[in-house]
Motif scaffolding. Structure first.
Motif, PDB file in Angstrom:
ATOM      1  N   ILE A 149      -6.569   5.925  -3.553  1.00  0.00           N
ATOM      2  CA  ILE A 149      -6.336   5.185  -2.320  1.00  0.00           C
ATOM      3  C   ILE A 149      -6.180   3.705  -2.635  1.00  0.00           C
ATOM      4  CG2 ILE A 149      -7.326   4.549  -0.085  1.00  0.00           C
ATOM      5  CD1 ILE A 149      -8.986   7.165  -0.305  1.00  0.00           C
ATOM      6  N   ASP A 150      -5.191   3.054  -2.027  1.00  0.00           N
ATOM      7  CA  ASP A 150      -5.067   1.611  -2.212  1.00  0.00           C
ATOM      8  C   ASP A 150      -5.213   0.834  -0.911  1.00  0.00           C
ATOM      9  OD1 ASP A 150      -2.632   2.253  -1.054  1.00  0.00           O
ATOM     10  OD2 ASP A 150      -1.469   1.910  -2.877  1.00  0.00           O
ATOM     11  N   ALA A 151      -5.470   1.523   0.204  1.00  0.00           N
ATOM     12  CA  ALA A 151      -5.704   0.842   1.477  1.00  0.00           C
ATOM     13  C   ALA A 151      -6.512   1.750   2.397  1.00  0.00           C
ATOM     14  CB  ALA A 151      -4.390   0.457   2.149  1.00  0.00           C
ATOM     15  N   ILE A 152      -7.360   1.143   3.197  1.00  0.00           N
ATOM     16  CA  ILE A 152      -8.200   1.897   4.133  1.00  0.00           C
ATOM     17  C   ILE A 152      -8.119   1.257   5.513  1.00  0.00           C
ATOM     18  CG2 ILE A 152     -10.560   2.582   4.729  1.00  0.00           C
ATOM     19  CD1 ILE A 152     -11.213   2.586   1.762  1.00  0.00           C
ATOM     20  N   ILE A 153      -7.883   2.085   6.514  1.00  0.00           N
ATOM     21  CA  ILE A 153      -7.989   1.641   7.906  1.00  0.00           C
ATOM     22  C   ILE A 153      -9.319   2.165   8.438  1.00  0.00           C
ATOM     23  CG2 ILE A 153      -7.033   1.799  10.237  1.00  0.00           C
ATOM     24  CD1 ILE A 153      -4.287   2.226   8.992  1.00  0.00           C
ATOM     25  N   CYS A 154     -10.177   1.258   8.872  1.00  0.00           N
ATOM     26  CA  CYS A 154     -11.464   1.656   9.442  1.00  0.00           C
ATOM     27  C   CYS A 154     -11.308   1.827  10.944  1.00  0.00           C
ATOM     28  CB  CYS A 154     -12.540   0.613   9.141  1.00  0.00           C
ATOM     29  SG  CYS A 154     -12.897   0.450   7.374  1.00  0.00           S
ATOM     30  N   ILE A 155     -11.947   2.857  11.481  1.00  0.00           N
ATOM     31  CA  ILE A 155     -11.779   3.184  12.895  1.00  0.00           C
ATOM     32  C   ILE A 155     -12.279   2.068  13.799  1.00  0.00           C
ATOM     33  CG2 ILE A 155     -13.965   4.351  13.437  1.00  0.00           C
ATOM     34  CD1 ILE A 155     -10.509   5.855  14.106  1.00  0.00           C
ATOM     35  N   ASN A 156     -13.235   1.261  13.308  1.00  0.00           N
ATOM     36  CA  ASN A 156     -13.704   0.080  14.045  1.00  0.00           C
ATOM     37  C   ASN A 156     -14.381  -0.880  13.070  1.00  0.00           C
ATOM     38  OD1 ASN A 156     -16.541   0.855  13.781  1.00  0.00           O
ATOM     39  ND2 ASN A 156     -16.121   2.372  15.370  1.00  0.00           N
ATOM     40  N   ASP A 157     -14.730  -2.050  13.566  1.00  0.00           N
ATOM     41  CA  ASP A 157     -15.334  -3.078  12.707  1.00  0.00           C
ATOM     42  C   ASP A 157     -16.666  -2.639  12.117  1.00  0.00           C
ATOM     43  OD1 ASP A 157     -13.292  -4.835  12.982  1.00  0.00           O
ATOM     44  OD2 ASP A 157     -14.317  -6.219  14.313  1.00  0.00           O
ATOM     45  N   PHE A 158     -17.438  -1.889  12.869  1.00  0.00           N
ATOM     46  CA  PHE A 158     -18.780  -1.522  12.414  1.00  0.00           C
ATOM     47  C   PHE A 158     -18.710  -0.623  11.176  1.00  0.00           C
ATOM     48  CE2 PHE A 158     -18.743  -2.122  17.040  1.00  0.00           C
ATOM     49  CZ  PHE A 158     -19.468  -3.297  17.090  1.00  0.00           C
ATOM     50  N   ILE A 159     -17.734   0.285  11.165  1.00  0.00           N
ATOM     51  CA  ILE A 159     -17.499   1.099   9.974  1.00  0.00           C
ATOM     52  C   ILE A 159     -17.048   0.204   8.818  1.00  0.00           C
ATOM     53  CG2 ILE A 159     -16.081   2.933   8.988  1.00  0.00           C
ATOM     54  CD1 ILE A 159     -18.063   4.008  10.981  1.00  0.00           C
ATOM     55  N   ALA A 162       0.838  -1.205   0.000  1.00  0.00           N
ATOM     56  CA  ALA A 162       0.000   0.000   0.000  1.00  0.00           C
ATOM     57  C   ALA A 162       0.869   1.251   0.000  1.00  0.00           C
ATOM     58  CB  ALA A 162      -0.919  -0.004   1.216  1.00  0.00           C
ATOM     59  N   ARG A 163       0.529   2.191  -0.859  1.00  0.00           N
ATOM     60  CA  ARG A 163       1.276   3.447  -0.950  1.00  0.00           C
ATOM     61  C   ARG A 163       0.472   4.627  -0.399  1.00  0.00           C
ATOM     62  NH1 ARG A 163       1.393   0.851  -5.535  1.00  0.00           N
ATOM     63  NH2 ARG A 163      -0.095   2.283  -6.508  1.00  0.00           N
ATOM     64  N   ARG A 164      -0.848   4.568  -0.556  1.00  0.00           N
ATOM     65  CA  ARG A 164      -1.695   5.683  -0.107  1.00  0.00           C
ATOM     66  C   ARG A 164      -2.787   5.117   0.789  1.00  0.00           C
ATOM     67  NH1 ARG A 164      -1.370  10.542   1.392  1.00  0.00           N
ATOM     68  NH2 ARG A 164      -2.447  12.197   0.250  1.00  0.00           N
ATOM     69  N   ILE A 165      -2.666   5.345   2.082  1.00  0.00           N
ATOM     70  CA  ILE A 165      -3.583   4.781   3.080  1.00  0.00           C
ATOM     71  C   ILE A 165      -4.489   5.882   3.613  1.00  0.00           C
ATOM     72  CG2 ILE A 165      -3.745   3.530   5.267  1.00  0.00           C
ATOM     73  CD1 ILE A 165      -0.873   2.546   4.771  1.00  0.00           C
ATOM     74  N   ALA A 166      -5.767   5.557   3.764  1.00  0.00           N
ATOM     75  CA  ALA A 166      -6.731   6.507   4.338  1.00  0.00           C
ATOM     76  C   ALA A 166      -7.290   5.943   5.644  1.00  0.00           C
ATOM     77  CB  ALA A 166      -7.866   6.772   3.358  1.00  0.00           C
ATOM     78  N   LEU A 167      -7.756   6.834   6.502  1.00  0.00           N
ATOM     79  CA  LEU A 167      -8.429   6.456   7.746  1.00  0.00           C
ATOM     80  C   LEU A 167      -9.894   6.828   7.611  1.00  0.00           C
ATOM     81  CD1 LEU A 167      -8.116   5.408  10.694  1.00  0.00           C
ATOM     82  CD2 LEU A 167      -7.778   7.784  11.383  1.00  0.00           C
TER      83      LEU A 167
END
Length: 241
Positions: free
Chosen positions: A174-184, A120-125
């Motif tokens: 974006i090539d990767a996403i971190i979700c703040i929690n499982d529900f999101i 992953a090069r561009r990660i979003a939250l």
């Protein structure tokens, strides 16, 4: 030598609180430690009448520094050792307590390093609620460890639909996403499945978990489990010390 779990002002039913509870109860049971749940000073007072000659500890689960200060004032008259089991940094103005904290900095760093290792090069939250204390801490930690000059963060502001629309409008960057929690993460995956069944070949999704549902979405969803079992052991270590 009893230990009291303070569920005040109300017993939270989130999966995170339940995990903390289970981790401690398991440790107490193995070591035959007397333990009770209390939700008000009056309840603690009644219990202590039966154990007035024994050392006692009170475990609190504040969700913010403001709530910690409230609980300390509320239980100030009790001769018990206070242990804070929380997600966040505890104010150091007072020193007459012990604390067990989730390593949210380490967790975020682990999440980002995992995604970087996958290319992953561009990660979003995704899914940050500005009114949530823990969400804001994770957002600040993400900014620190992302390595980007302008980290991409999508805020819910209480509404998920606009947050997802904003994400989808620029998802090609974006090539990767971190979700703040499982529900999101669950909501995101439903939307992605509806738009493109092949999305998982183009996009990595990682979530902060501690819900049993996350396992049902593997391997499409990678979950970072917060280790509350070790937290329960640390509470017992402090209590014994």
């Amino acid at each position: 030598m009893p230990i009291f779990l303070c569920y005040d002002p109300s017993k939270r039913t989130t999966s995170w609180t339940q995990e903390k509870h289970r981790s401690m109860i398991g440790e107490f049971t193995k070591r035959r430690i007397k333990h009770f749940s209390v939700s008000a000073p009056e309840e603690l007072s009644e219990h202590l009448k039966l154990y007035k000659d024994e050392f006692s500890a009170l475990v609190m689960f504040p969700s913010s520094e403001t709530e910690r200060q409230y609980l300390f004032r509320r239980y100030a008259d009790f001769d018990v050792h206070r242990i804070i089991f929380a997600h966040h940094d505890i104010g150091l103005a007072e020193s007459n307590f012990s604390s067990v904290m989730s390593d949210f900095r380490g967790d975020m760093q682990t999440a980002i390093l995992h995604l970087r290792a996958r290319g992953a090069r561009r990660i979003a939250l995704l899914g940050v609620n500005n009114g949530g204390y823990h969400d804001k801490l994770r957002a600040e930690t993400f900014k620190h460890y992302s390595g980007d000059e302008a980290p991409i963060i999508f805020y819910t502001n209480g509404r998920m639909a606009p947050c997802l629309r904003e994400l989808l409008a620029c998802k090609e960057r974006i090539d990767a996403i971190i979700c703040i929690n499982d529900f999101i993460a669950f909501v995101l995956m439903l939307v992605l499945n509806a738009l493109d069944r092949e999305w998982s070949k183009k996009l990595a999704v990682l979530s902060f978990s501690d819900t049993i549902l996350s396992g049902l979405c593997a391997p499409s969803l990678t979950s970072l489990s917060l280790n509350y079992i070790d937290g329960g052991r640390e509470v017992v270590t402090i209590y014994n010390a």
